[in-house]
Write a protein that holds these residues in place. Structure first.
Motif, PDB file in Angstrom:
ATOM      1  N   SER A   1      13.620  -2.532  -5.091  1.00 13.91           N
ATOM      2  CA  SER A   1      13.130  -2.846  -6.425  1.00 13.91           C
ATOM      3  C   SER A   1      11.614  -2.922  -6.444  1.00 13.91           C
ATOM      4  CB  SER A   1      13.744  -4.164  -6.901  1.00 13.91           C
ATOM      5  OG  SER A   1      13.287  -4.493  -8.198  1.00 13.91           O
ATOM      6  N   ASP A   2      11.044  -3.618  -5.462  1.00 13.27           N
ATOM      7  CA  ASP A   2       9.595  -3.791  -5.424  1.00 13.27           C
ATOM      8  C   ASP A   2       8.893  -2.454  -5.205  1.00 13.27           C
ATOM      9  OD1 ASP A   2       7.468  -5.572  -5.714  1.00 13.27           O
ATOM     10  OD2 ASP A   2       7.224  -5.804  -3.549  1.00 13.27           O
TER      11      ASP A   2
ATOM     12  N   VAL B   1      10.010   0.510  -6.068  1.00 13.79           N
ATOM     13  CA  VAL B   1      10.126   1.287  -7.307  1.00 13.79           C
ATOM     14  C   VAL B   1       9.068   0.843  -8.317  1.00 13.79           C
ATOM     15  CG1 VAL B   1      11.573   1.617  -9.354  1.00 13.79           C
ATOM     16  CG2 VAL B   1      12.539   1.946  -7.074  1.00 13.79           C
ATOM     17  N   TYR B   2       8.932  -0.471  -8.500  1.00 11.81           N
ATOM     18  CA  TYR B   2       7.939  -0.968  -9.450  1.00 11.81           C
ATOM     19  C   TYR B   2       6.522  -0.682  -8.979  1.00 11.81           C
ATOM     20  CZ  TYR B   2      11.633  -3.326 -12.039  1.00 11.81           C
ATOM     21  OH  TYR B   2      12.753  -3.591 -12.782  1.00 11.81           O
ATOM     22  N   ASP B   3       6.312  -0.697  -7.669  1.00  9.41           N
ATOM     23  CA  ASP B   3       4.998  -0.364  -7.130  1.00  9.41           C
ATOM     24  C   ASP B   3       4.624   1.081  -7.453  1.00  9.41           C
ATOM     25  OD1 ASP B   3       2.797  -1.202  -4.929  1.00  9.41           O
ATOM     26  OD2 ASP B   3       3.426   0.872  -4.554  1.00  9.41           O
ATOM     27  N   VAL B   4       5.582   2.004  -7.257  1.00 14.93           N
ATOM     28  CA  VAL B   4       5.326   3.415  -7.570  1.00 14.93           C
ATOM     29  C   VAL B   4       5.057   3.594  -9.060  1.00 14.93           C
ATOM     30  CG1 VAL B   4       6.368   5.717  -7.667  1.00 14.93           C
ATOM     31  CG2 VAL B   4       6.585   4.327  -5.601  1.00 14.93           C
ATOM     32  N   MET B   5       5.837   2.917  -9.889  1.00 13.68           N
ATOM     33  CA  MET B   5       5.612   3.006 -11.333  1.00 13.68           C
ATOM     34  C   MET B   5       4.196   2.578 -11.698  1.00 13.68           C
ATOM     35  SD  MET B   5       9.136   1.423 -12.881  1.00 13.68           S
ATOM     36  CE  MET B   5      10.720   2.236 -12.743  1.00 13.68           C
ATOM     37  N   ALA B   6       3.773   1.413 -11.177  1.00 20.09           N
ATOM     38  CA  ALA B   6       2.460   0.874 -11.533  1.00 20.09           C
ATOM     39  C   ALA B   6       1.335   1.730 -10.962  1.00 20.09           C
ATOM     40  CB  ALA B   6       2.343  -0.567 -11.029  1.00 20.09           C
ATOM     41  N   ALA B   7       1.446   2.121  -9.694  1.00 19.27           N
ATOM     42  CA  ALA B   7       0.385   2.906  -9.064  1.00 19.27           C
ATOM     43  C   ALA B   7       0.256   4.282  -9.712  1.00 19.27           C
ATOM     44  CB  ALA B   7       0.665   3.042  -7.564  1.00 19.27           C
ATOM     45  N   THR B   8       1.389   4.876 -10.035  1.00 19.83           N
ATOM     46  CA  THR B   8       1.359   6.206 -10.659  1.00 19.83           C
ATOM     47  C   THR B   8       0.796   6.137 -12.069  1.00 19.83           C
ATOM     48  OG1 THR B   8       3.253   6.899  -9.329  1.00 19.83           O
ATOM     49  CG2 THR B   8       2.770   8.188 -11.317  1.00 19.83           C
ATOM     50  N   GLN B   9       1.209   5.129 -12.834  1.00 17.87           N
ATOM     51  CA  GLN B   9       0.677   5.000 -14.187  1.00 17.87           C
ATOM     52  C   GLN B   9      -0.827   4.763 -14.156  1.00 17.87           C
ATOM     53  OE1 GLN B   9       2.645   5.416 -17.168  1.00 17.87           O
ATOM     54  NE2 GLN B   9       0.514   5.785 -17.719  1.00 17.87           N
ATOM     55  N   ALA B  10      -1.293   3.982 -13.189  1.00 17.26           N
ATOM     56  CA  ALA B  10      -2.734   3.743 -13.062  1.00 17.26           C
ATOM     57  C   ALA B  10      -3.461   5.047 -12.733  1.00 17.26           C
ATOM     58  CB  ALA B  10      -2.988   2.706 -11.974  1.00 17.26           C
ATOM     59  N   ALA B  11      -2.886   5.870 -11.866  1.00 17.30           N
ATOM     60  CA  ALA B  11      -3.508   7.149 -11.520  1.00 17.30           C
ATOM     61  C   ALA B  11      -3.526   8.093 -12.719  1.00 17.30           C
ATOM     62  CB  ALA B  11      -2.759   7.790 -10.347  1.00 17.30           C
ATOM     63  N   ILE B  12      -2.448   8.082 -13.488  1.00 13.44           N
ATOM     64  CA  ILE B  12      -2.391   8.919 -14.699  1.00 13.44           C
ATOM     65  C   ILE B  12      -3.448   8.455 -15.701  1.00 13.44           C
ATOM     66  CG2 ILE B  12      -0.982   9.445 -16.731  1.00 13.44           C
ATOM     67  CD1 ILE B  12       1.463   9.444 -14.846  1.00 13.44           C
TER      68      ILE B  12
ATOM     69  N   LEU C   1      -0.669  12.491  -8.004  1.00 20.49           N
ATOM     70  CA  LEU C   1      -0.761  11.272  -8.803  1.00 20.49           C
ATOM     71  C   LEU C   1       0.385  10.297  -8.568  1.00 20.49           C
ATOM     72  CD1 LEU C   1      -1.869  12.806 -12.241  1.00 20.49           C
ATOM     73  CD2 LEU C   1      -3.299  11.781 -10.467  1.00 20.49           C
ATOM     74  N   VAL C   2       1.491  10.769  -8.029  1.00 21.41           N
ATOM     75  CA  VAL C   2       2.659   9.906  -7.837  1.00 21.41           C
ATOM     76  C   VAL C   2       2.641   9.353  -6.412  1.00 21.41           C
ATOM     77  CG1 VAL C   2       5.163   9.718  -7.912  1.00 21.41           C
ATOM     78  CG2 VAL C   2       3.987  11.279  -9.470  1.00 21.41           C
ATOM     79  N   GLY C   3       2.745   8.034  -6.294  1.00 24.68           N
ATOM     80  CA  GLY C   3       2.774   7.459  -4.957  1.00 24.68           C
ATOM     81  C   GLY C   3       2.710   5.953  -4.973  1.00 24.68           C
ATOM     82  N   PHE C   4       2.714   5.364  -3.789  1.00 25.08           N
ATOM     83  CA  PHE C   4       2.600   3.928  -3.635  1.00 25.08           C
ATOM     84  C   PHE C   4       1.162   3.473  -3.861  1.00 25.08           C
ATOM     85  CE2 PHE C   4       6.185   4.616  -0.495  1.00 25.08           C
ATOM     86  CZ  PHE C   4       7.149   3.925  -1.215  1.00 25.08           C
ATOM     87  N   SER C   5       0.999   2.182  -4.069  1.00 19.72           N
ATOM     88  CA  SER C   5      -0.322   1.574  -3.999  1.00 19.72           C
ATOM     89  C   SER C   5      -0.787   1.625  -2.548  1.00 19.72           C
ATOM     90  CB  SER C   5      -0.262   0.125  -4.476  1.00 19.72           C
ATOM     91  OG  SER C   5       0.529  -0.651  -3.583  1.00 19.72           O
ATOM     92  N   PRO C   6      -2.095   1.499  -2.277  1.00 21.29           N
ATOM     93  CA  PRO C   6      -2.567   1.555  -0.880  1.00 21.29           C
ATOM     94  C   PRO C   6      -1.896   0.538   0.029  1.00 21.29           C
ATOM     95  CG  PRO C   6      -4.417   1.791  -2.386  1.00 21.29           C
ATOM     96  CD  PRO C   6      -3.220   1.459  -3.237  1.00 21.29           C
ATOM     97  N   ASP C   7      -1.694  -0.688  -0.454  1.00 23.91           N
ATOM     98  CA  ASP C   7      -1.080  -1.722   0.388  1.00 23.91           C
ATOM     99  C   ASP C   7       0.368  -1.377   0.706  1.00 23.91           C
ATOM    100  OD1 ASP C   7      -0.991  -4.431   1.649  1.00 23.91           O
ATOM    101  OD2 ASP C   7       0.482  -4.779   0.067  1.00 23.91           O
ATOM    102  N   MET C   8       1.132  -0.940  -0.296  1.00 23.33           N
ATOM    103  CA  MET C   8       2.534  -0.590  -0.054  1.00 23.33           C
ATOM    104  C   MET C   8       2.637   0.635   0.837  1.00 23.33           C
ATOM    105  SD  MET C   8       5.673  -1.493  -0.510  1.00 23.33           S
ATOM    106  CE  MET C   8       5.824  -2.547  -1.973  1.00 23.33           C
ATOM    107  N   ARG C   9       1.731   1.574   0.669  1.00 20.32           N
ATOM    108  CA  ARG C   9       1.733   2.752   1.526  1.00 20.32           C
ATOM    109  C   ARG C   9       1.519   2.354   2.982  1.00 20.32           C
ATOM    110  NH1 ARG C   9       3.989   6.882   2.381  1.00 20.32           N
ATOM    111  NH2 ARG C   9       3.765   7.447   0.180  1.00 20.32           N
TER     112      ARG C   9
END
Length: 398
Positions: free
Chosen positions: A262-263, A265-276, A293-301
């Motif tokens: 879950s976390d 998935v939400y991380d990818v949603m937030a990081a990708t939307q920020a990149a967009i 543009l689609v991916g994890f935040s740096p910390d999650m990556r």
């Protein structure tokens, strides 16, 4: 269907390799998905290894269940981002169609066998399946999928193979080149294709933890050595203290994995939307011309890389797994040699592969590619039975 302007719109598809009239009740991407689900290669995935050989346990993931999990995760993320859910599902269901029996061990063995003839890569084989190897329609070989679906399936490609693909592609109306072009000009695929790559990673990290612990090769205590997983385990225990009881270990594992999924998935949603929001693509063309543009935040990556490294050391390279996979590699190598020496042994598919090999007898690369196609299409159990039939030896017990 509320698509963002940078999403792939099925009404604006670049088309198929062979022109077909539109379906009256389905979009181009829905039609692609349906063709994949009804394909022979898709059905075979249920008996193909993910990590553990299919017969080692009924509850371990197979390539089919993995593909379904990728599709579920991908659709959830696509829906939130305003991308094409149907295209994401299509690519997710098709991305492993070209996988050999016995997972990456089978691929590695087949690649070694094919080294003098262009090598073997399961991702490129998935495209070969949908473009050439499925035989369902009188008008063309393959499934004749849309460009966007084929683009998403082709995740990796060498320059040499990209050039070969481009030489075989039709002239698309927009003149932008075929599915190999982006590997030559270093552009990006669609956001839907990018999303499937990330959903694939999320899915296999989570279910490999589950299968690894279920198999007994990993323990919950070992998993708690990984900071990412341990954090979710602690969160599960805080929310549900009863999970600390000895008899609740399975529920604790499931809840920890659920929280991690879950976390992420939400991380990818937030990081990708920020990149967009930062790069502001206004069309699919903008997406392809920009950066991924689609991916994890740096910390999650970073944390995900630590988890992947742990799984590689402790699960994929576990002595028991390595022993099984060494035997599986031997099965593939000996099948390749047997069919190469006597193509008539390829009896499946009403002898179609044997006939194709006979027709390619004057071209060593084409001949051995036919052998590779036959082996890559096998399920684990069919490969084992064929090997026993041809050698009289049983290397892996079903």
């Amino acid at each position: 269907m509320n698509l963002q302007p940078y999403a792939c719109d099925p009404t604006q598809s670049r088309g198929r390799r062979f022109a077909e009239p539109q379906a009256p009740t389905r979009t181009a991407f829905q039609r692609d998905r349906d063709r994949i689900v009804h394909s022979t290669a898709f059905r075979r995935l249920v008996y193909k290894t993910q990590v553990f050989i299919n017969h080692e346990g009924d509850l371990f993931r197979t390539r089919l269940t993995h593909s379904l999990e990728v599709a579920q995760l991908g659709r959830s993320i696509a829906r939130t981002l305003g991308l094409s859910e149907d295209l994401v599902e299509t690519v997710a269901l098709a991305h492993d169609l070209g996988h050999t029996p016995f997972g990456h061990a089978g691929q590695d063995a087949l690649h070694d066998c094919m080294a003098p003839f262009g090598g073997f890569e399961h991702n490129l084989q998935s495209l070969r399946v949908v473009d050439h190897l499925e035989e369902r329609y009188p008008q063309f070989d393959g499934l004749n999928l849309s460009f966007e679906s084929r683009e998403g399936i082709l995740k990796h490609c060498s320059r040499t193979n990209a050039e070969l693909l481009e030489a075989q592609e039709p002239a698309f109306a927009d003149g932008a080149g075929g599915v190999g072009q982006r590997f030559l000009n270093h552009t990006q695929p669609s956001l839907e294709a990018q999303l499937c790559n990330v959903a694939d990673e999320i899915a296999y990290n989570a279910h490999d933890i589950d299968d690894g612990v279920r198999s007994g090769l990993l323990t919950l205590a070992q998993m708690r050595e990984v900071p990412l997983f341990d954090g979710y385990c602690e969160a599960a225990l805080r929310q549900h203290p009863s999970l600390a009881d000895l008899g609740q270990a399975r529920r604790l594992l499931y809840e920890s994995i659920r929280l991690m999924l879950s976390d992420q998935v939400y991380d990818v949603m937030a990081a990708t939307q920020a990149a967009i929001d930062e790069h502001k693509p206004q069309s699919v063309q903008d997406v392809r011309a920009g950066r991924a543009l689609v991916g994890f935040s740096p910390d999650m990556r970073a944390q995900s890389k630590v988890l992947k490294s742990f799984l590689f050391r402790q699960l994929y390279r576990h002595p028991q797994v390595v022993q099984t996979m060494d035997a599986a590699k031997q099965v593939v190598r000996e099948l390749f040699d047997a069919y190469g020496q006597t193509p008539a042994h390829m009896q499946g598919g009403a002898g179609a592969h044997a006939l194709a090999a006979q027709q390619a007898a004057g071209d060593a690369s084409a001949f051995h590619r036919t052998v590779a196609d036959y082996i890559a299409g096998m399920t684990d159990r069919f490969a084992l039975r064929e090997h026993e039939r041809l050698t009289g030896r049983r290397l892996l017990v079903e």
